[in-house]
Write an enzyme that holds these catalytic residues in place. Structure first.
Site, PDB file in Angstrom:
ATOM      1  CG  MET A   1      -0.959  38.842  -1.783  1.00 23.92           C
ATOM      2  SD  MET A   1       0.541  38.885  -2.783  1.00 23.92           S
ATOM      3  CE  MET A   1       0.729  37.177  -3.276  1.00 23.92           C
TER       4      MET A   1
ATOM      5  CG  MET B   1       4.893  37.505   1.416  1.00 26.45           C
ATOM      6  SD  MET B   1       4.912  36.405  -0.015  1.00 26.45           S
ATOM      7  CE  MET B   1       6.395  37.003  -0.814  1.00 26.45           C
TER       8      MET B   1
ATOM      9  CB  SER C   1       8.163  36.896  -8.998  1.00 26.31           C
ATOM     10  OG  SER C   1       8.582  36.061  -7.930  1.00 26.31           O
TER      11      SER C   1
ATOM     12  CG  ASP D   1       2.779  38.690  -6.223  1.00 26.51           C
ATOM     13  OD1 ASP D   1       3.042  37.802  -7.051  1.00 26.51           O
ATOM     14  OD2 ASP D   1       3.471  38.912  -5.209  1.00 26.51           O
TER      15      ASP D   1
ATOM     16  CG  HIS E   1       7.706  40.886  -7.091  1.00 24.88           C
ATOM     17  ND1 HIS E   1       6.971  41.903  -6.503  1.00 24.88           N
ATOM     18  CD2 HIS E   1       7.348  39.752  -6.445  1.00 24.88           C
ATOM     19  CE1 HIS E   1       6.205  41.396  -5.555  1.00 24.88           C
ATOM     20  NE2 HIS E   1       6.408  40.088  -5.498  1.00 24.88           N
TER      21      HIS E   1
ATOM     22  CG  MET F   1       8.275  33.981   0.937  1.00 28.67           C
ATOM     23  SD  MET F   1       7.503  32.558   0.147  1.00 28.67           S
ATOM     24  CE  MET F   1       7.051  33.275  -1.441  1.00 28.67           C
TER      25      MET F   1
ATOM     26  CG  ASP G   1       7.934  36.991  -4.206  1.00 31.86           C
ATOM     27  OD1 ASP G   1       7.057  37.769  -3.796  1.00 31.86           O
ATOM     28  OD2 ASP G   1       8.017  36.605  -5.389  1.00 31.86           O
TER      29      ASP G   1
ATOM     30  CG  HIS H   1       5.614  40.588  -1.759  1.00 35.63           C
ATOM     31  ND1 HIS H   1       4.966  39.590  -2.481  1.00 35.63           N
ATOM     32  CD2 HIS H   1       4.811  40.846  -0.693  1.00 35.63           C
ATOM     33  CE1 HIS H   1       3.836  39.263  -1.887  1.00 35.63           C
ATOM     34  NE2 HIS H   1       3.725  39.996  -0.792  1.00 35.63           N
TER      35      HIS H   1
HETATM   36  C1  DX5 Z   1       3.803  34.347  -4.027  1.00 33.15           C
HETATM   37  C2  DX5 Z   1       4.731  35.443  -4.498  1.00 33.15           C
HETATM   38  C3  DX5 Z   1       4.659  35.706  -5.944  1.00 33.15           C
HETATM   39  C4  DX5 Z   1       5.043  34.548  -6.837  1.00 33.15           C
HETATM   40  C5  DX5 Z   1       4.227  34.649  -8.091  1.00 33.15           C
HETATM   41  O1  DX5 Z   1       3.750  34.358  -2.649  1.00 33.15           O
HETATM   42  O2  DX5 Z   1       4.400  36.639  -3.817  1.00 33.15           O
HETATM   43  O3  DX5 Z   1       5.420  36.861  -6.280  1.00 33.15           O
HETATM   44  O4  DX5 Z   1       6.384  34.508  -7.157  1.00 33.15           O
HETATM   45  O5  DX5 Z   1       4.455  33.519  -8.838  1.00 33.15           O
HETATM   46  P1  DX5 Z   1       3.576  33.118 -10.095  1.00 33.15           P
HETATM   47  O6  DX5 Z   1       3.715  34.221 -11.088  1.00 33.15           O
HETATM   48  O7  DX5 Z   1       4.217  31.840 -10.545  1.00 33.15           O
HETATM   49  O8  DX5 Z   1       2.173  32.933  -9.634  1.00 33.15           O
HETATM   50 ZN    ZN Z   2       5.351  38.548  -4.491  1.00 31.49          ZN
END
Ligand code: DX5
Ligand code: ZN
Length: 215
Positions: free
Chosen positions: A135, A66, A6, A173, A31, A35, A33, A64
């Site tokens: 998650m 969010m 990620s 994740d 990956h 947001m 993320d 992903h």
């Molecule tokens: C959290 C993200 C993850 C995050 C994971 O909302 O969806 O992908 O980057 O990070 P680590 O591996 O540090 O828990």
């Molecule tokens: Zn993620």
């Protein structure tokens, strides 16, 4: 175990270099993320950034989302070069419509559940998805602790998939490191997302190798 680093935990001042490092380190996906500050209390990046980093690697982009109203933005993420687009079951009313839209572009579909959402909530969509993202932390931030009880969801899901004779990829994740990756592997997870335990390390190649080798 397939590993999806990620970028959330990487050095954003050197995105190209960071992506090259995980590509050379034999990661399986990137990956991403996304947001929006509404669906989760954090803001990251969107389609323009993804589009500009598309040229940095040949690895598939595991996006992903969010965000609220993901349906509105599907075309943008497809054009940006997404290979898998995962939406949250909690984020959209017209889930089927959104998944069909993703599929219509020939992109793989994923559905994700937050820790407090029942895995059964995704059952109506199993026929329309290629991947289930469970998650293992509350979405929004990297560096949190892996919630072990989420493995019960994987067990429940696996039983249902067997009954329905379906075989989507199962991804987890949040909080994945050298120890928790083993737990995920034992429960039959296909892909582990990892941010901190890869980009937080001096030697990224070794970090990925270790995550893969531990399983
Ligand atoms: C959290 C993200 C993850 C995050 C994971 O909302 O969806 O992908 O980057 O990070 P680590 O591996 O540090 O828990
Ligand atoms: Zn993620």
């Amino acid at each position: 175990m397939k590993i999806a680093p990620s970028l959330l935990a990487c050095d954003f001042a050197n995105l190209n270099r960071e992506i090259k490092k995980v590509t050379d380190g034999e990661a399986d996906y990137i990956h991403l993320d996304v947001m929006d500050g509404n669906f989760v209390p954090n803001i990251t990046f969107g389609a323009p950034v993804i589009k500009s980093i598309r040229k940095c690697t040949g690895l598939p982009f595991d996006v992903h989302l969010m965000i609220d109203n993901p349906k509105r933005y599907i075309e943008d993420f497809v054009k940006a070069g997404a290979d898998i687009i995962t939406i949250h079951v909690e984020a959209e009313n017209d889930i089927i419509g959104t998944l069909k839209k993703i599929k219509s572009y020939g992109v793989k579909t994923g559905i994700s559940v937050k820790p407090n959402t029942k895995i059964e909530d995704i059952y109506p969509f199993l026929l329309d998805i290629d991947l289930v993202l469970v998650m293992t932390v509350e979405p929004g931030f990297g560096g949190q602790k892996f919630i072990f009880s989420m493995m019960e969801k994987i067990e429940t899901l696996k039983k249902e998939l067997k009954i329905q004779k379906l075989n989507p990829l199962i991804e987890v994740d949040g909080g994945i490191d050298e120890e928790t990756v083993k737990i995920a592997a034992n429960f039959g997870v296909d892909i582990c997302v990892a941010g901190t335990s890869i980009f937080g390390k001096e030697d990224i190649f070794k970090a990925i190798k270790q995550l893969k080798g531990n399983t």
